[in-house]
Design an enzyme around this catalytic site. Structure first.
Site, short mmCIF file in Angstrom:
data_model
loop_
_atom_site.label_atom_id
_atom_site.label_comp_id
_atom_site.label_asym_id
_atom_site.label_seq_id
_atom_site.Cartn_x
_atom_site.Cartn_y
_atom_site.Cartn_z
N GLY A 163 0.51 -9.90 5.89
CA GLY A 163 1.47 -9.03 6.57
C GLY A 163 2.09 -9.72 7.77
O GLY A 163 3.01 -10.53 7.64
N GLY A 164 1.57 -9.43 8.95
CA GLY A 164 2.16 -9.92 10.20
C GLY A 164 2.45 -11.41 10.21
O GLY A 164 3.50 -11.84 10.70
N LYS A 173 6.60 -5.43 5.14
CA LYS A 173 6.51 -4.01 5.54
C LYS A 173 7.88 -3.52 6.03
O LYS A 173 8.89 -3.94 5.48
CB LYS A 173 5.40 -3.84 6.58
CG LYS A 173 4.08 -4.47 6.13
CD LYS A 173 2.90 -4.07 6.95
CE LYS A 173 1.64 -4.73 6.39
NZ LYS A 173 0.43 -4.26 7.02
N ASN A 187 4.06 -9.79 2.98
CA ASN A 187 4.41 -8.37 2.94
C ASN A 187 5.08 -8.05 4.26
O ASN A 187 4.41 -7.91 5.28
CB ASN A 187 3.13 -7.54 2.75
CG ASN A 187 3.38 -6.04 2.86
OD1 ASN A 187 4.53 -5.60 2.89
ND2 ASN A 187 2.31 -5.26 2.92
N SER A 223 -5.23 -9.28 7.97
CA SER A 223 -5.29 -10.22 9.10
C SER A 223 -5.51 -11.67 8.69
O SER A 223 -6.19 -12.42 9.38
CB SER A 223 -6.35 -9.77 10.11
OG SER A 223 -6.03 -8.49 10.63
N HIS A 282 -0.32 0.09 -1.85
CA HIS A 282 -0.75 -0.40 -0.53
C HIS A 282 -1.40 0.76 0.23
O HIS A 282 -0.96 1.90 0.13
CB HIS A 282 0.44 -0.95 0.24
CG HIS A 282 0.04 -1.70 1.48
ND1 HIS A 282 -0.31 -1.05 2.64
CD2 HIS A 282 -0.11 -3.02 1.71
CE1 HIS A 282 -0.66 -1.96 3.54
NE2 HIS A 282 -0.53 -3.16 3.01
N GLU A 289 -1.16 1.65 3.18
CA GLU A 289 -0.25 2.39 4.06
C GLU A 289 0.51 3.45 3.27
O GLU A 289 0.95 4.45 3.85
CB GLU A 289 0.69 1.41 4.77
CG GLU A 289 -0.05 0.64 5.86
CD GLU A 289 0.54 -0.71 6.23
OE1 GLU A 289 1.68 -1.00 5.85
OE2 GLU A 289 -0.17 -1.47 6.91
N GLU A 327 -7.69 -5.28 0.03
CA GLU A 327 -7.28 -5.19 1.43
C GLU A 327 -8.12 -4.11 2.12
O GLU A 327 -7.76 -2.92 2.07
CB GLU A 327 -5.80 -4.81 1.53
CG GLU A 327 -4.87 -5.83 0.93
CD GLU A 327 -3.49 -5.78 1.58
OE1 GLU A 327 -3.04 -6.81 2.05
OE2 GLU A 327 -2.90 -4.69 1.64
N GLY A 370 -3.76 -5.50 9.95
CA GLY A 370 -3.03 -5.43 11.21
C GLY A 370 -3.93 -5.27 12.43
O GLY A 370 -3.45 -4.95 13.52
P1 PGA Z 1 -1.80 -7.94 7.93
O1 PGA Z 1 -1.32 -6.99 6.73
O2 PGA Z 1 -1.83 -9.35 7.40
O3 PGA Z 1 -0.76 -7.75 9.01
O4 PGA Z 1 -3.16 -7.48 8.33
C1 PGA Z 1 -1.72 -7.23 5.40
C2 PGA Z 1 -1.15 -6.18 4.49
O5 PGA Z 1 -1.10 -5.00 4.88
O6 PGA Z 1 -0.74 -6.48 3.35
#
Ligand code: PGA
Length: 253
Positions: free
Chosen positions: A232-233, A13, A11, A211, A96, A98, A166, A172
């Site tokens: 994500g990251g 983002k 992802n 994470s 999601h 966010e 999640e 994050g």
């Molecule tokens: P993250 O994000 O791996 O950076 O924690 C996961 C996500 O929001 O899908």
């Protein structure tokens, strides 16, 4: 356990410019021939078409990160599921946290978006997860199963899709849920899926996100009822994403 290949989905983002297409290609070229996972990168809408072109001969699929429920119309700035599919997307992340938090997206709205994704032939990845306040109040399972009940339309019966658990506090932040917490929540989500979809609900992939990184991927992916990861990251760089893809175990029979 999930019977399908584990899904490892990046992802991106709001990250990614033309200059990052090479990184996506490095990811695709680095996926081992024998890798067990279904691999995808969900990218900003501006990159979907070019990514789909760049990756079309590879085993990395491309997805969107959101879509609007309507097919077209006067919705300035929005992107429909049909547009994503037209641009080459095969999947789309919906609900999601966010977006739920930042745009007030309700379960009902997410449900409509999931129906739109199906209409356009996309495989939805429907996200659910509790906040730290909800977990501390002992409400995590009720919140997450409630979201799953209300965000998954009946139209998903017989379709290919995934649910992503999640926990908001793990996204994050570098904090991950314990494998015991993940197993407990995934079992609760499995209960919802079987309630809603009968025997087919036993086979739907439930991804964990929050994470996920090379150091914890193998342990998380080996946890009961974990059918993949939403990353994500650590999906932005081949050096981080490839070891996560490699950590995916073969599908359980
Ligand atoms: P993250 O994000 O791996 O950076 O924690 C996961 C996500 O929001 O899908």
């Amino acid at each position: 356990m999930a019977a399908l290949a584990p899904w490892i989905v990046g992802n991106w983002k709001m990250n990614g410019l033309s200059s990052d297409l090479d990184e996506a290609l490095a990811i695709a070229q680095g996926v081992a021939v024998g890798a067990h996972a279904r691999v995808a990168i969900c990218a900003p809408a501006t990159l979907v078409h070019r990514l789909a072109g760049a990756l079309h001969a590879t085993r990395v699929e491309v997805g969107g990160e959101d879509c609007r429920a309507e097919e077209s119309g006067a919705f300035t700035g929005d992107v429909s599921a049909e547009m994503l599919a037209d641009a080459g997307a095969k999947l789309v992340i919906l609900g999601h946290s966010e977006r739920r938090a930042g745009y007030g997206e309700s379960d009902a709205l997410v449900c409509g978006k999931v129906e739109a994704a199906l209409r356009a032939g996309l495989h939805p990845i429907v996200c659910v997860g509790e906040t730290l306040e909800q977990r501390d109040a002992g409400e995590a399972v009720a919140v997450v199963t409630g979201q799953a009940m209300a965000s998954l339309p009946a139209a998903l019966a017989g379709e290919r899709f995934a649910v992503a658990y999640e926990p908001v506090w793990a996204i994050g932040t570098g904090r991950t849920a314990s494998t015991a917490d993940i197993a407990q929540m995934h079992a609760a989500i499995r209960g919802v899926l079987v309630d809603k979809f009968g025997d087919a609900g036993a086979k739907i992939s439930i991804l964990y996100g929050g994470s996920v990184k090379p150091a914890n991927a193998a342990e998380i992916l080996a946890t009961a009822e974990v059918g993949g990861a939403l990353v994500g990251g650590a999906s932005l760089k081949a050096a981080d994403f490839l070891p996560i893809i490699e950590a995916a175990p073969p599908p359980a029979l």
